[in-house]
Every structure is written in structure tokens, then in C-alpha cells.
Design a protein around this motif. Structure first.
Motif, PDB file in Angstrom:
ATOM      1  N   CYS A 195      96.277  78.307 -10.921  1.00 14.02           N
ATOM      2  CA  CYS A 195      97.056  77.952 -12.106  1.00 14.02           C
ATOM      3  C   CYS A 195      97.945  79.101 -12.577  1.00 14.02           C
ATOM      4  O   CYS A 195      97.447  80.176 -12.931  1.00 14.02           O
ATOM      5  N   ALA A 197      99.480  79.225 -15.355  1.00 19.59           N
ATOM      6  CA  ALA A 197      99.251  79.461 -16.784  1.00 19.59           C
ATOM      7  C   ALA A 197      98.129  80.466 -17.019  1.00 19.59           C
ATOM      8  O   ALA A 197      98.119  81.154 -18.048  1.00 19.59           O
ATOM      9  N   SER A 206     102.563  75.538 -11.703  1.00 17.23           N
ATOM     10  CA  SER A 206     102.713  75.338 -13.140  1.00 17.23           C
ATOM     11  C   SER A 206     101.972  74.093 -13.609  1.00 17.23           C
ATOM     12  O   SER A 206     101.616  73.213 -12.810  1.00 17.23           O
ATOM     13  N   ASP A 207     101.757  73.999 -14.899  1.00 17.75           N
ATOM     14  CA  ASP A 207     101.100  72.811 -15.460  1.00 17.75           C
ATOM     15  C   ASP A 207     101.891  71.551 -15.153  1.00 17.75           C
ATOM     16  O   ASP A 207     101.315  70.506 -14.835  1.00 17.75           O
ATOM     17  N   ARG A 250      91.019  73.926 -15.989  1.00 18.35           N
ATOM     18  CA  ARG A 250      92.381  73.673 -16.481  1.00 18.35           C
ATOM     19  C   ARG A 250      93.063  72.563 -15.678  1.00 18.35           C
ATOM     20  O   ARG A 250      93.747  71.707 -16.237  1.00 18.35           O
TER      21      ARG A 250
END
Length: 344
Positions: A195, A197, A206-207, A250
Motif C-alpha cells: 500500500c 498510503a 494507491s488506494d 488496509r
């Protein structure tokens, strides 16, 4: 046929691990007895093996595939080539390792779709479109400019769909990866990443990318290399499996638990001397960081013999037994089943 044990009384971590179809989504295996011993002790059912080195020419790639195929022939009692989901299920039942051939580059093929078919005939079932740099299909994540999948790249992805080869975009630039998802009729995977983030890096996703991957029914394997799971606020703190679980959690929050898995990204053939040579090149030093040799991998996952530690870490991180089974290998099995051709 199910890839998870029947519902019933809770299992101990060791029992759960033994019942699971455990898959390493990306590794470079050492063709020898030590590898087979580590896999056996780790309870690993299948591995996606980077069978040809990135940027290999056609002849070199063919030789490397031949070397791996001969190794599997010589160790048929312990390992087998995985050409279908049925092969992995059979390997699990027989206590063998199923080896998936998954090159991390297409430069040995170029845009020759007939040659792509030849590599499929030789056993390739996962194929990464680009490795770091631009090629005829699209941009790698190491390029300053990512203009996305080329016209030839779109044809190549569709041909992979038709043949039954899983599209891997781990080292692709973000736009190239997103374009591959748009071009593909089948799920696309990120066999080994993490991730952005949590640990910003050119190799991270990226998300927004992860959200699209979930929508497309793909899967991302989370690596356990220290350079990728690092703590931005404490860059010299060696990550552990709790940090791995943070990345998994996440992804689950963004894409869902059906879209995350494990991929150590370990190269069993790498030596300390080879690593020292790598660190002399700016590209690899930026990619892998300057972690001491003995700290290059996350605490608790020094090699594949320690795979049961994943099960314990995921349970400790609050995941249910059913969710752990998906992350250990069930999600890889689902996406293989949706992409590969059934066994004859």
C-alpha cells in the motif's frame, strides 16, 4: 470442489494452516533440495515462480524454463508443474509443491502473439506485462512518464485472456495497470506489492488503484520485504508481520477481503555478494533500499519455512478463520479458476 475446510469447530493456528491451500504469490525458487525442505516445513502448497529473469532474451528465457521443467521432472515425488487449478488441488492432496511459471517481463516475447502461445504451451500461466521500464506493451513503474497500455499492449492482454494466462501488473506504472484492467475480460492481479498510503514507494499501489482492482475482481499479494513494508516515520525500523497485517487490513478496507493475498517476493537464489553488487546500481538501490543483509526481510518471515507465522499473525490481527483461509491461498485459487483453462 471447495478450497477451504468444512465449517465446524474452531481450529488451532497449526490445524488451520495445515488445512489451508497456502500459496506464495511471487518468489524466485532455488532449484534444489533446500528449497523443497523449506516449502515442506512451511506447509506451502503452491508458488508463483519467476521462472525467467526480467529483461531476458528469448533464448535465455527458454533455457530457464527448460531448467525449471527438468528440475520438476527430477523431483516428481515432491513437486509438480501447475497448469490448472486441478493441479494445485492434486498437489495439496498428495503433499507436493505446485510450481506456477510466472515470468515478470514480456521482453522475451515482444508483441509476437504466436510466441506468447508457445510460452503458454511451455507452462507459463502468469505473466507480468512490464518490469520497471517502458516496453512495447506499456510503462513500468520506474518510468517518469506513464502513458498507459499501448495499442499492442491491449491486443496482448486480450490474447492472454484467450489463452488462459493471468495478467500481472505488479511492476507496471499505475496508468498501464489501470488500462490493463479495462482491456481484460478476466481478473487482473498484482502478484506482489503493498500500500502506497502506508509505505510510499514507486512499487506500491494507491488506494484508488486498489479500489479498481477489487471492482475488477483481481487480487494483490502483499510482500514481506523490509524495503516495501517500511515505516515512513521510522525508516530504520525493521517491519514485522504485524506491519504486514496492517497492509492487508488496509486493502481489505478498500477492496474487500476477497482481493488480498500473500506474496513474499523473496529471491532464494540471491546471495549477500550478489546483493552488494546490486546496491552499486542506482535503480536497484532506490528500489530495494540499503537494508543490511540479515534485515532485508520482515521479522518472522526469514524464509518459506516460516509460512505458519502468517496464519498466526492474521489471526492475531483480528481476521476470522474463514478470512485467513482466503488470504492464505483461497483468493489466489479463485482468480486462477476464473482465468486459467480447465484441465483436459
Amino acid at each position: 470442489m471447495t478450497d477451504t475446510p468444512a465449517e465446524g469447530a474452531p481450529l488451532t493456528p497449526n490445524e488451520l494452516h495445515a488445512a489451508a491451500t497456502v500459496i506464495d504469490g511471487s518468489t524466485v525458487i532455488e532449484l534444489g533440495e533446500d528449497h523443497l525442505d523449506r516449502i515442506r516445513r512451511g506447509g506451502v502448497t503452491a508458488v508463483n515462480h519467476t521462472v525467467t529473469r526480467p529483461y531476458a532474451d528469448t533464448v535465455t528465457a527458454l533455457r530457464e524454463i527448460n531448467e525449471c521443467r527438468r528440475f520438476l521432472d527430477e523431483h516428481a515425488g515432491a513437486a509438480t508443474l501447475a497448469l490448472s487449478v486441478a493441479d494445485i488441488r492434486k498437489a495439496k492432496a498428495e503433499g507436493k509443491e505446485a510450481v506456477i511459471l510466472g515470468p515478470q517481463d514480456t521482453e522475451m516475447i515482444g508483441v509476437d502473439l504466436d510466441l506468447l502461445g508457445t510460452f503458454h504451451d511451455l507452462g507459463v500461466r502468469i505473466l507480468q506485462l512490464t518490469y520497471q521500464r517502458q516496453n512495447l506493451l506499456g510503462a513500468g513503474c520506474g518510468e517518469k512518464t506513464d502513458s498507459g497500455l499501448t495499442h499492442q499492449g491491449r491486443r496482448f492482454v486480450r490474447a492472454m485472456n484467450d489463452l488462459g494466462i493471468l495478467v500481472d501488473v505488479s511492476h507496471c506504472g499505475q496508468q498501464t495497470g489501470l488500462d490493463a484492467m479495462d482491456a481484460s475480460d478476466k481478473p487482473v492481479v498484482v502478484t506482489h506489492s503493498f500500500c502506497d498510503a502506508l509505505s510510499p514507494h514507486i512499487r506500491a499501489k494507491s488506494d484508488d488503484f486498489l479500489r479498481r482492482l477489487g471492482e475488477q475482481r483481481g487480487v494483490i499479494g502483499v510482500t514481506t520485504l523490509s524495503a516495501f513494508l517500511y515505516h515512513p516515520g521510522e525508516p530504520r525500523r525493521r517491519p514485522d508481520l504485524a506491519r504486514f497485517v496492517e497492509h492487508v487490513s488496509r486493502i481489505v478496507d478498500i477492496a474487500g477481503v476477497d482481493h488480498v493475498a500473500i506474496a513474499t517476493d523473496y529471491d532464494e537464489t540471491l546471495t549477500e555478494a550478489m546483493r552488494a553488487e546490486q546496491m552499486k546500481t542506482k535503480e536497484l538501490k532506490n528500489l530495494l533500499g540499503d537494508w543490511p543483509w540479515e534485515q532485508r526481510r520482515a521479522v518472522g518471515m526469514d524464509d518459506s519455512s516460516q509460512f505458519p507465522n502468517f496464519t498466526t499473525a492474521l489471526l492475531d490481527g483480528g481476521f476470522t478463520q474463514k478470512e485467513v483461509l482466503k488470504i492464505l491461498g483461497g483468493n489466489w485459487m479463485r482468480v486462477f479458476g476464473e482465468t486459467w483453462k480447465p484441465a483436459p
